[in-house]
Design a protein around this motif. Structure first.
Motif, PDB file in Angstrom:
ATOM      1  N   GLY A 205      -4.123 -18.626 -32.757  1.00 52.44           N
ATOM      2  CA  GLY A 205      -4.037 -19.419 -31.603  1.00 52.44           C
ATOM      3  C   GLY A 205      -3.170 -19.671 -30.663  1.00 52.44           C
ATOM      4  N   ALA A 206      -2.166 -17.887 -30.321  1.00 57.13           N
ATOM      5  CA  ALA A 206      -1.198 -17.474 -29.982  1.00 57.13           C
ATOM      6  C   ALA A 206      -1.883 -16.925 -28.764  1.00 57.13           C
ATOM      7  N   TYR A 207      -2.453 -17.824 -28.109  1.00 56.07           N
ATOM      8  CA  TYR A 207      -3.561 -17.304 -26.682  1.00 56.07           C
ATOM      9  C   TYR A 207      -2.834 -17.062 -25.471  1.00 56.07           C
ATOM     10  N   ILE A 208      -1.376 -17.457 -25.789  1.00 51.28           N
ATOM     11  CA  ILE A 208      -0.342 -16.343 -24.460  1.00 51.28           C
ATOM     12  C   ILE A 208       0.414 -14.589 -24.791  1.00 51.28           C
ATOM     13  N   VAL A 209      -0.378 -14.308 -25.988  1.00 54.17           N
ATOM     14  CA  VAL A 209       0.035 -13.227 -26.532  1.00 54.17           C
ATOM     15  C   VAL A 209      -1.128 -12.744 -26.909  1.00 54.17           C
ATOM     16  N   LEU A 210      -2.154 -12.919 -26.674  1.00 53.69           N
ATOM     17  CA  LEU A 210      -3.436 -12.686 -27.471  1.00 53.69           C
ATOM     18  C   LEU A 210      -4.014 -11.508 -26.370  1.00 53.69           C
ATOM     19  N   TRP A 211      -3.928 -11.023 -25.185  1.00 61.98           N
ATOM     20  CA  TRP A 211      -3.723  -9.933 -24.684  1.00 61.98           C
ATOM     21  C   TRP A 211      -3.180  -8.937 -24.913  1.00 61.98           C
ATOM     22  N   LEU A 212      -1.874  -9.259 -24.879  1.00 60.75           N
ATOM     23  CA  LEU A 212      -0.346  -8.212 -25.397  1.00 60.75           C
ATOM     24  C   LEU A 212      -0.766  -7.623 -27.153  1.00 60.75           C
ATOM     25  N   ASN A 213      -1.295  -9.015 -27.798  1.00 58.17           N
ATOM     26  CA  ASN A 213      -1.776  -8.276 -29.534  1.00 58.17           C
ATOM     27  C   ASN A 213      -2.918  -7.567 -29.120  1.00 58.17           C
ATOM     28  N   LEU A 214      -4.058  -7.665 -28.471  1.00 55.97           N
ATOM     29  CA  LEU A 214      -5.251  -7.157 -28.791  1.00 55.97           C
ATOM     30  C   LEU A 214      -4.714  -5.621 -27.600  1.00 55.97           C
ATOM     31  N   VAL A 215      -4.487  -5.319 -27.172  1.00 56.32           N
ATOM     32  CA  VAL A 215      -4.249  -4.045 -27.115  1.00 56.32           C
ATOM     33  C   VAL A 215      -3.283  -3.110 -27.917  1.00 56.32           C
ATOM     34  N   ILE A 216      -2.543  -4.014 -28.510  1.00 60.43           N
ATOM     35  CA  ILE A 216      -1.333  -3.665 -29.623  1.00 60.43           C
ATOM     36  C   ILE A 216      -2.589  -2.888 -31.374  1.00 60.43           C
ATOM     37  N   MET A 217      -3.586  -4.362 -31.170  1.00 61.57           N
ATOM     38  CA  MET A 217      -3.980  -4.007 -32.775  1.00 61.57           C
ATOM     39  C   MET A 217      -4.882  -2.864 -31.644  1.00 61.57           C
ATOM     40  N   ILE A 218      -5.623  -2.178 -31.001  1.00 61.43           N
ATOM     41  CA  ILE A 218      -6.526  -1.414 -30.368  1.00 61.43           C
ATOM     42  C   ILE A 218      -5.760   0.017 -30.322  1.00 61.43           C
ATOM     43  N   GLY A 219      -4.448   0.234 -29.593  1.00 56.39           N
ATOM     44  CA  GLY A 219      -3.408   1.039 -29.923  1.00 56.39           C
ATOM     45  C   GLY A 219      -2.915   2.049 -30.662  1.00 56.39           C
ATOM     46  N   GLN A 220      -2.566   0.220 -31.691  1.00 59.26           N
ATOM     47  CA  GLN A 220      -2.363   0.645 -33.077  1.00 59.26           C
ATOM     48  C   GLN A 220      -3.741   1.806 -34.273  1.00 59.26           C
ATOM     49  N   ALA A 221      -4.784   0.730 -33.975  1.00 57.19           N
ATOM     50  CA  ALA A 221      -6.258   1.327 -34.544  1.00 57.19           C
ATOM     51  C   ALA A 221      -6.070   3.273 -34.309  1.00 57.19           C
ATOM     52  N   ILE A 222      -6.158   2.990 -32.435  1.00 56.44           N
ATOM     53  CA  ILE A 222      -6.646   4.900 -32.301  1.00 56.44           C
ATOM     54  C   ILE A 222      -5.170   5.498 -32.714  1.00 56.44           C
ATOM     55  N   LEU A 223      -4.394   5.261 -32.908  1.00 53.15           N
ATOM     56  CA  LEU A 223      -2.838   5.923 -33.194  1.00 53.15           C
ATOM     57  C   LEU A 223      -3.088   6.721 -34.915  1.00 53.15           C
ATOM     58  N   SER A 224      -3.644   5.121 -35.287  1.00 50.28           N
ATOM     59  CA  SER A 224      -4.075   5.672 -37.088  1.00 50.28           C
ATOM     60  C   SER A 224      -5.063   6.621 -37.404  1.00 50.28           C
ATOM     61  N   GLY A 225      -5.913   6.544 -36.256  1.00 48.79           N
ATOM     62  CA  GLY A 225      -7.495   7.373 -36.776  1.00 48.79           C
ATOM     63  C   GLY A 225      -6.274   8.484 -36.406  1.00 48.79           C
ATOM     64  N   TRP A 226      -6.159   9.307 -35.412  1.00 45.81           N
ATOM     65  CA  TRP A 226      -5.235  10.648 -35.436  1.00 45.81           C
ATOM     66  C   TRP A 226      -4.427  10.646 -36.119  1.00 45.81           C
ATOM     67  N   LEU A 227      -3.573   9.817 -36.887  1.00 45.70           N
ATOM     68  CA  LEU A 227      -2.242  10.621 -37.233  1.00 45.70           C
ATOM     69  C   LEU A 227      -3.711  10.923 -39.106  1.00 45.70           C
ATOM     70  N   MET A 228      -5.087   9.900 -39.262  1.00 47.66           N
ATOM     71  CA  MET A 228      -6.492  10.784 -40.263  1.00 47.66           C
ATOM     72  C   MET A 228      -6.911  12.345 -40.195  1.00 47.66           C
ATOM     73  N   GLN A 229      -7.382  12.263 -38.642  1.00 39.95           N
ATOM     74  CA  GLN A 229      -7.417  13.607 -38.410  1.00 39.95           C
ATOM     75  C   GLN A 229      -6.601  14.653 -38.844  1.00 39.95           C
TER      76      GLN A 229
END
Length: 251
Positions: A205-229
């Motif tokens: 229900g944290a809709y106020i910061v939904l987009w911020l959290n979504l961008v953070i999730m995507i960024g963390q996933a891409i960064l983790s993927g790059w580190l794995m490679q």
């Protein structure tokens, strides 16, 4: 949560992690072993299928009555109780992923746990963990000793990171990168990882910061993927993600 300070802290952390990992990868002793798959297309399709199943389970878990009942049945102690749904979903998803791995008769190195890259993964992961603590300005908090609550929170986020990174950076990404190519594999895995987490974010229900959290999730996933490679070991991303999540205890 203040948006500007959060963005500054997050971007600083990401840039620092990228810089340190890049410098370490340029050293002569930085040598990783690449794990390949004989049937690239078949294993890639299996990985996509497993990822899709986990995304579906995530949505069912977050929106159905049985899923919410499970939240109440298994309750983590404070202050980690807010992570209860994610921890349970991560453990369920890990069991399914390991079942898929062993049903195909594949070893654990097929999920990022390659013993040849073990030392490299630990060294890089610890360097990124220490960097994260420094950039979050929490060095003295750690040096002054940890309370029982801090240790409990650390163990919970370690469990989440271990499961999530083994599933997505280990099992899914390794196969998709071998099948589709490195860039496409990292991005496809990041998309699956985000879709898997998204229903819990919406349920909060944290809709106020939904987009911020979504961008953070995507960024963390891409960064983790790059580190794995870069390292070929999920230990790198597990240690970094654990520390990054743990630092939220102090915010």
């Amino acid at each position: 949560m203040e948006l500007t300070p959060s963005w500054i802290v997050i971007l600083t952390e990401w840039l620092g992690v990228i810089a340190v990992a890049w410098l370490l990868s340029a050293t002569p002793r930085f040598r990783k072993q690449t794990v390949g798959f004989r049937y690239a297309r078949r294993d890639g399709i299996v990985a996509l299928t497993v990822g899709g199943v986990l995304v579906l389970i995530g949505w069912i878990f977050a929106s159905s009555s049985p899923g919410k009942m499970l939240w109440e049945l298994i309750r983590l102690p404070e202050p980690a109780r807010s992570l209860n749904p994610l921890f349970i979903l991560a453990m369920i998803s890990l069991v399914i992923t390991l079942a898929a791995l062993f049903l195909r008769g594949q070893p654990l190195k097929g999920a990022g746990w390659n013993t040849t890259n073990l030392r490299l993964g630990i060294q890089t992961g610890l360097a990124l963990a220490l960097l994260t603590i420094f950039l979050r300005n929490r060095v003295m908090d750690v040096l002054n000793g940890l309370s029982r609550e801090e240790i409990a929170y650390l163990l919970v986020v370690l469990g989440i990171a271990l499961a999530e990174e083994t599933i997505f950076r280990g099992y899914v990404q390794m196969r998709l990168c071998w099948w589709l190519g490195e860039r496409q594999g990292v991005l496809a895995t990041a998309a699956l990882n985000t879709l898997w987490r998204l229903p819990l974010l919406l349920a909060s229900g944290a809709y106020i910061v939904l987009w911020l959290n979504l961008v953070i999730m995507i960024g963390q996933a891409i960064l983790s993927g790059w580190l794995m490679q870069k390292t070929g070991s999920v230990l790198t991303t597990i240690l970094y993600r654990t520390t990054s999540l743990w630092m939220n205890f102090y915010t």
